[in-house]
Design a protein around this motif. Structure first.
Motif, PDB file in Angstrom:
ATOM      1  N   PRO A  74       2.705  85.429 -13.057  1.00 26.40           N
ATOM      2  CA  PRO A  74       1.479  84.696 -12.703  1.00 26.40           C
ATOM      3  C   PRO A  74       1.769  83.201 -12.555  1.00 26.40           C
ATOM      4  O   PRO A  74       2.532  82.620 -13.324  1.00 26.40           O
ATOM      5  CB  PRO A  74       0.533  84.967 -13.867  1.00 26.40           C
ATOM      6  CG  PRO A  74       1.091  86.195 -14.527  1.00 26.40           C
ATOM      7  CD  PRO A  74       2.568  86.144 -14.349  1.00 26.40           C
ATOM      8  N   CYS A  75       1.140  82.612 -11.587  1.00 27.56           N
ATOM      9  CA  CYS A  75       1.274  81.159 -11.438  1.00 27.56           C
ATOM     10  C   CYS A  75       0.708  80.490 -12.688  1.00 27.56           C
ATOM     11  O   CYS A  75      -0.402  80.823 -13.126  1.00 27.56           O
ATOM     12  CB  CYS A  75       0.503  80.672 -10.213  1.00 27.56           C
ATOM     13  SG  CYS A  75       1.278  81.128  -8.636  1.00 27.56           S
ATOM     14  N   PRO A  76       1.476  79.590 -13.278  1.00 28.26           N
ATOM     15  CA  PRO A  76       0.987  78.944 -14.501  1.00 28.26           C
ATOM     16  C   PRO A  76      -0.209  78.013 -14.204  1.00 28.26           C
ATOM     17  O   PRO A  76      -0.473  77.668 -13.051  1.00 28.26           O
ATOM     18  CB  PRO A  76       2.198  78.169 -15.005  1.00 28.26           C
ATOM     19  CG  PRO A  76       3.009  77.913 -13.793  1.00 28.26           C
ATOM     20  CD  PRO A  76       2.818  79.097 -12.895  1.00 28.26           C
ATOM     21  N   ALA A  77      -0.911  77.617 -15.270  1.00 29.39           N
ATOM     22  CA  ALA A  77      -2.010  76.660 -15.111  1.00 29.39           C
ATOM     23  C   ALA A  77      -1.485  75.393 -14.453  1.00 29.39           C
ATOM     24  O   ALA A  77      -0.378  74.945 -14.721  1.00 29.39           O
ATOM     25  CB  ALA A  77      -2.620  76.337 -16.467  1.00 29.39           C
ATOM     26  N   GLY A  78      -2.271  74.849 -13.598  1.00 29.65           N
ATOM     27  CA  GLY A  78      -1.853  73.660 -12.868  1.00 29.65           C
ATOM     28  C   GLY A  78      -1.198  73.995 -11.547  1.00 29.65           C
ATOM     29  O   GLY A  78      -0.876  73.080 -10.779  1.00 29.65           O
ATOM     30  N   THR A  79      -1.001  75.313 -11.275  1.00 28.28           N
ATOM     31  CA  THR A  79      -0.421  75.742  -9.993  1.00 28.28           C
ATOM     32  C   THR A  79      -1.272  76.863  -9.412  1.00 28.28           C
ATOM     33  O   THR A  79      -2.157  77.405 -10.078  1.00 28.28           O
ATOM     34  CB  THR A  79       1.021  76.230 -10.178  1.00 28.28           C
ATOM     35  OG1 THR A  79       1.020  77.444 -10.962  1.00 28.28           O
ATOM     36  CG2 THR A  79       1.875  75.167 -10.862  1.00 28.28           C
ATOM     37  N   TYR A  97      -7.570  70.908 -10.130  1.00 25.67           N
ATOM     38  CA  TYR A  97      -6.995  71.445 -11.350  1.00 25.67           C
ATOM     39  C   TYR A  97      -7.063  72.958 -11.298  1.00 25.67           C
ATOM     40  O   TYR A  97      -7.779  73.574 -10.506  1.00 25.67           O
ATOM     41  CB  TYR A  97      -7.766  70.937 -12.572  1.00 25.67           C
ATOM     42  CG  TYR A  97      -9.103  71.618 -12.769  1.00 25.67           C
ATOM     43  CD1 TYR A  97      -9.266  72.614 -13.749  1.00 25.67           C
ATOM     44  CD2 TYR A  97     -10.206  71.338 -11.953  1.00 25.67           C
ATOM     45  CE1 TYR A  97     -10.487  73.263 -13.919  1.00 25.67           C
ATOM     46  CE2 TYR A  97     -11.416  71.970 -12.117  1.00 25.67           C
ATOM     47  CZ  TYR A  97     -11.559  72.930 -13.106  1.00 25.67           C
ATOM     48  OH  TYR A  97     -12.747  73.575 -13.257  1.00 25.67           O
ATOM     49  N   ASN A  98      -6.276  73.594 -12.200  1.00 26.80           N
ATOM     50  CA  ASN A  98      -6.327  75.041 -12.393  1.00 26.80           C
ATOM     51  C   ASN A  98      -6.058  75.284 -13.855  1.00 26.80           C
ATOM     52  O   ASN A  98      -4.949  75.043 -14.343  1.00 26.80           O
ATOM     53  CB  ASN A  98      -5.286  75.745 -11.527  1.00 26.80           C
ATOM     54  CG  ASN A  98      -5.327  77.257 -11.718  1.00 26.80           C
ATOM     55  OD1 ASN A  98      -6.238  77.793 -12.337  1.00 26.80           O
ATOM     56  ND2 ASN A  98      -4.314  77.945 -11.222  1.00 26.80           N
ATOM     57  N   ASP A  99      -7.058  75.744 -14.560  1.00 21.69           N
ATOM     58  CA  ASP A  99      -6.933  75.889 -16.008  1.00 21.69           C
ATOM     59  C   ASP A  99      -6.557  77.294 -16.433  1.00 21.69           C
ATOM     60  O   ASP A  99      -6.444  77.573 -17.627  1.00 21.69           O
ATOM     61  CB  ASP A  99      -8.225  75.453 -16.690  1.00 21.69           C
ATOM     62  CG  ASP A  99      -9.429  76.263 -16.240  1.00 21.69           C
ATOM     63  OD1 ASP A  99      -9.310  76.978 -15.219  1.00 21.69           O
ATOM     64  OD2 ASP A  99     -10.495  76.168 -16.884  1.00 21.69           O
ATOM     65  N   LEU A 100      -6.327  78.199 -15.475  1.00 24.20           N
ATOM     66  CA  LEU A 100      -5.963  79.581 -15.800  1.00 24.20           C
ATOM     67  C   LEU A 100      -4.672  79.978 -15.091  1.00 24.20           C
ATOM     68  O   LEU A 100      -4.321  79.433 -14.035  1.00 24.20           O
ATOM     69  CB  LEU A 100      -7.083  80.541 -15.396  1.00 24.20           C
ATOM     70  CG  LEU A 100      -8.439  80.324 -16.072  1.00 24.20           C
ATOM     71  CD1 LEU A 100      -9.466  81.272 -15.464  1.00 24.20           C
ATOM     72  CD2 LEU A 100      -8.336  80.519 -17.579  1.00 24.20           C
ATOM     73  N   LYS A 101      -3.994  80.993 -15.644  1.00 22.81           N
ATOM     74  CA  LYS A 101      -2.799  81.532 -14.988  1.00 22.81           C
ATOM     75  C   LYS A 101      -3.210  82.486 -13.865  1.00 22.81           C
ATOM     76  O   LYS A 101      -4.256  83.116 -13.915  1.00 22.81           O
ATOM     77  CB  LYS A 101      -1.933  82.299 -15.989  1.00 22.81           C
ATOM     78  CG  LYS A 101      -1.333  81.436 -17.086  1.00 22.81           C
ATOM     79  CD  LYS A 101      -0.490  82.301 -18.033  1.00 22.81           C
ATOM     80  CE  LYS A 101       0.144  81.464 -19.138  1.00 22.81           C
ATOM     81  NZ  LYS A 101       0.952  82.307 -20.043  1.00 22.81           N
ATOM     82  N   SER A 121      -3.795  71.102 -15.243  1.00 26.01           N
ATOM     83  CA  SER A 121      -4.598  72.239 -15.671  1.00 26.01           C
ATOM     84  C   SER A 121      -6.007  71.834 -16.056  1.00 26.01           C
ATOM     85  O   SER A 121      -6.816  72.690 -16.398  1.00 26.01           O
ATOM     86  CB  SER A 121      -3.918  72.932 -16.857  1.00 26.01           C
ATOM     87  OG  SER A 121      -3.824  72.032 -17.956  1.00 26.01           O
ATOM     88  N   GLN A 122      -6.278  70.565 -16.038  1.00 27.21           N
ATOM     89  CA  GLN A 122      -7.623  70.099 -16.378  1.00 27.21           C
ATOM     90  C   GLN A 122      -7.871  68.745 -15.739  1.00 27.21           C
ATOM     91  O   GLN A 122      -6.940  68.082 -15.286  1.00 27.21           O
ATOM     92  CB  GLN A 122      -7.801  70.008 -17.884  1.00 27.21           C
ATOM     93  CG  GLN A 122      -6.861  69.036 -18.552  1.00 27.21           C
ATOM     94  CD  GLN A 122      -7.021  69.014 -20.054  1.00 27.21           C
ATOM     95  OE1 GLN A 122      -7.784  69.776 -20.608  1.00 27.21           O
ATOM     96  NE2 GLN A 122      -6.297  68.121 -20.716  1.00 27.21           N
ATOM     97  N   CYS A 123      -9.141  68.354 -15.716  1.00 31.55           N
ATOM     98  CA  CYS A 123      -9.507  67.049 -15.186  1.00 31.55           C
ATOM     99  C   CYS A 123      -9.781  66.095 -16.336  1.00 31.55           C
ATOM    100  O   CYS A 123     -10.109  66.503 -17.452  1.00 31.55           O
ATOM    101  CB  CYS A 123     -10.743  67.159 -14.290  1.00 31.55           C
ATOM    102  SG  CYS A 123     -10.447  68.115 -12.785  1.00 31.55           S
ATOM    103  N   VAL A 124      -9.690  64.839 -16.048  1.00 34.58           N
ATOM    104  CA  VAL A 124      -9.891  63.790 -17.051  1.00 34.58           C
ATOM    105  C   VAL A 124     -11.325  63.290 -16.955  1.00 34.58           C
ATOM    106  O   VAL A 124     -11.836  63.003 -15.865  1.00 34.58           O
ATOM    107  CB  VAL A 124      -8.910  62.628 -16.835  1.00 34.58           C
ATOM    108  CG1 VAL A 124      -9.107  61.566 -17.914  1.00 34.58           C
ATOM    109  CG2 VAL A 124      -7.470  63.138 -16.824  1.00 34.58           C
TER     110      VAL A 124
END
Length: 444
Positions: A74-79, A97-101, A121-124
Motif C-alpha cells: 500500500p502507498c504509505p501516508a503522504g503518497t 495530504y494523505n493521512d491513510l495508506k 500525511s496531514q495539513c498544518v
C-alpha cells in the motif's frame, strides 16, 4: 499404452517420469500448458495464490518494486497511486495530504489549514492571528490591522469589536480601548479620545462599546480631552449641568463649602459675603447685623449697620440691641452705647441723644396742663416718664416764647420787655432764658 499429459496452466514439471505437475508458487505464474518452470511476476504485479496462470497488476493505491511478489505494498501516508501496476507511489504535492495508506489520491488541505511540504500525511493548522479561506493552500494569510483570529484553523479573521482596536497585523486579540478613550465602531486600528466634558473610567467599558464616553456628572468638569475621570468643582464653585468644561463661580452673598457641589448656598442670617467664589460666609462684625429673613431672601453681600439708639457687641447677629439704662448712641454701626449719666444729663426716649441740662429754672407742662417751674433734675425725670419739658425758644434778643397760665397750650411770642412787665398772673417770664434753647426731643 498410456499417454503423458501436459501440465496445466499455473503448474509445471521439471522432472521426467512424473506422475503429477507442481503448482507455481505465489509470486509466479505459468500462462502455458506443459511448462517446466514458472515465470516470476514482474515488478508492478503480483500473484497472491499458487497455481496462478497469470500475475495481476498492483491495484491503484499500491505498488510493487520487487519481482516475484505475492502481494502489493500500500502507498504509505503522504503518497498516492492513481494507476495500476506501478512500482512506486506518487508523493502528495504541496497544499495536499494523505493521512491513510493505500490511497489512490491525495486530498486538498481544508480551509483554515495549509501544507507547504510534499508527501505530507496531514495539513498544518493556521496559527492564531492568521487565516486561510481556501482549500489546498501552501500558506496562511495574516490578519490585517483592525482584525484578529483568536483560534487556530481559522478560515477568516474577525473584526475587532467596538470598544477595542488593533494596530498590528497578524494579531490573535484586540486591545481594549484604554481609560479616557472609546471606539463605537468595529474593525478599527485606534481609539477615539473622550472629548472635553466627558470621560471613560474603565478600559473597554460598556459605554465605550456603544455610543462613546460618559458626560461628566453635575458638580464636576473636565477641560482636557482623553480623560479617565472628571474633576470635582473646587470650593467656592458649582456646576448644575452635566458634560461641562468649567465650573461656575458662586456669586456674592453665596458660598460653596465643599468640592463637587451642584449649587451654591445662600449665606444665612447673621452673615454675608461680598466676594464671588467663596467657600464660606463672613459673620457680621460688631455694630452690624443681618436680619432673619425668609429663606428665599437669604444671601446678602453686606451687613446692616445698627441704627442710632442701638448697638451690637457680638458678631454674627441677626438684630441689634436697644441702648439701656443711662446710655445712648447717636452714631450708626456701633458695638457699644455711650454713657449719659450725671446730675444735669438727659437723654431722649429713642436713646439717640444726650443733653446737658443747665441749672436754669424751666417751665413744663404735662398732659396739656401747666404744672409750674422745675429744676434740671425734675425735667430729667419727666423726660424719662414721657412728660414734656416746655423750653423757651429764643427768637431774637428782643423776643422769647413764654407759657401762659391756664391750660398751658396758649403760647405766644412776646418781647423781652413784655416778659419783664407782664402780670405774673398772666405769664411766667424768666429772663434767664434769653440765651437758652431747650432740646425739642424732650417735647411730645
Amino acid at each position: 499404452m498410456t499417454w503423458c499429459v501436459f501440465c496445466q496452466q499455473g503448474s509445471y514439471q521439471d522432472q521426467p517420469g512424473s506422475t503429477s505437475c507442481k503448482y507455481c508458487p505465489k509470486g509466479t505464474h505459468q500462462p502455458n500448458q506443459g511448462g517446466i518452470t514458472c515465470e516470476i511476476c514482474p515488478v508492478g504485479q503480483f500473484s497472491a495464490l499458487a497455481n496462478s496462470s497469470q500475475c495481476l497488476q498492483c491495484p491503484n493505491g499500491t505498488y510493487q518494486d520487487q519481482p516475484g511478489s505475492s502481494y502489493c505494498v500500500p502507498c504509505p501516508a503522504g503518497t498516492y497511486q492513481p494507476n495500476e501496476g506501478k512500482i512506486t507511489c506518487e508523493v502528495c504535492p504541496v497544499g495536499q495530504y494523505n493521512d491513510l495508506k493505500g490511497n489512490s489520491q491525495c486530498f486538498e488541505c481544508p480551509i483554515g489549514k495549509y501544507q507547504n511540504q510534499t508527501g505530507s500525511s496531514q495539513c498544518v493548522s493556521c496559527p492564531k492571528g492568521t487565516y486561510q479561506p481556501k482549500e489546498g493552500e501552501i500558506s496562511c494569510e495574516i490578519c490585517p490591522v483592525g482584525q484578529f483570529s483568536a483560534l487556530a484553523d481559522s478560515s477568516q479573521c474577525l473584526q475587532c469589536p467596538n470598544g477595542t482596536y488593533q494596530d498590528q497585523p497578524g494579531s490573535s486579540f484586540c486591545v481594549p480601548c484604554p481609560a479616557g478613550t472609546y471606539q463605537p465602531d468595529e474593525g478599527k486600528i485606534t481609539c477615539e479620545l473622550c472629548p472635553v466634558g466627558q470621560f471613560s473610567a474603565l478600559a473597554n467599558s460598556p459605554r465605550s462599546l456603544t455610543k462613546g464616553c460618559l458626560e461628566c456628572p453635575n458638580g464636576t468638569y473636565q477641560d482636557q480631552p482623553g480623560s479617565s475621570f472628571c474633576v470635582p468643582c473646587p470650593k467656592g464653585t458649582y456646576q448644575p449641568d452635566e458634560g461641562t468644561i468649567t465650573c461656575e463661580i458662586c456669586p456674592v452673598g453665596q458660598y460653596s463649602p465643599l468640592t463637587g457641589n451642584l449649587q451654591c448656598f445662600l449665606c444665612p442670617s447673621g452673615t454675608y459675603q461680598d466676594q464671588p467664589g467663596s467657600s464660606y460666609c463672613v459673620s457680621c462684625p460688631k455694630g452690624t447685623y443681618q436680619p432673619y429673613l425668609e429663606k428665599e431672601t437669604y444671601g446678602q453681600s453686606s451687613c446692616v449697620n445698627c441704627s442710632v439708639g442701638h448697638y451690637q457687641n457680638g458678631s454674627g447677629q441677626t438684630s441689634c440691641l436697644v441702648c439701656s439704662g443711662d446710655t445712648f448712641q447717636d452714631e450708626v454701626g456701633q458695638a457699644t452705647c455711650k454713657d449719659c449719666t450725671g446730675f444735669s444729663m438727659c437723654y431722649n426716649k429713642e436713646k439717640t441723644m444726650c443733653y446737658s441740662l443747665t441749672t436754669q429754672i424751666m417751665s413744663y407742662e404735662s398732659f396739656g396742663i401747666f404744672r409750674g417751674n422745675l429744676s434740671p433734675t425734675n425735667c430729667k425725670q419727666l423726660c424719662w416718664s414721657d412728660a414734656r419739658c416746655e423750653g423757651f425758644t429764643v427768637s431774637s434778643i428782643e423776643e422769647v416764647t413764654v407759657s401762659k397760665r391756664g391750660d398751658g397750650k396758649n403760647r405766644e411770642t412776646i418781647s423781652q420787655e413784655q416778659c419783664y412787665t407782664s402780670d405774673s398772673s398772666d405769664v411766667y417770664p424768666n429772663e434767664n432764658y434769653t440765651s437758652y434753647t431747650f432740646p425739642p426731643e424732650c417735647h411730645e
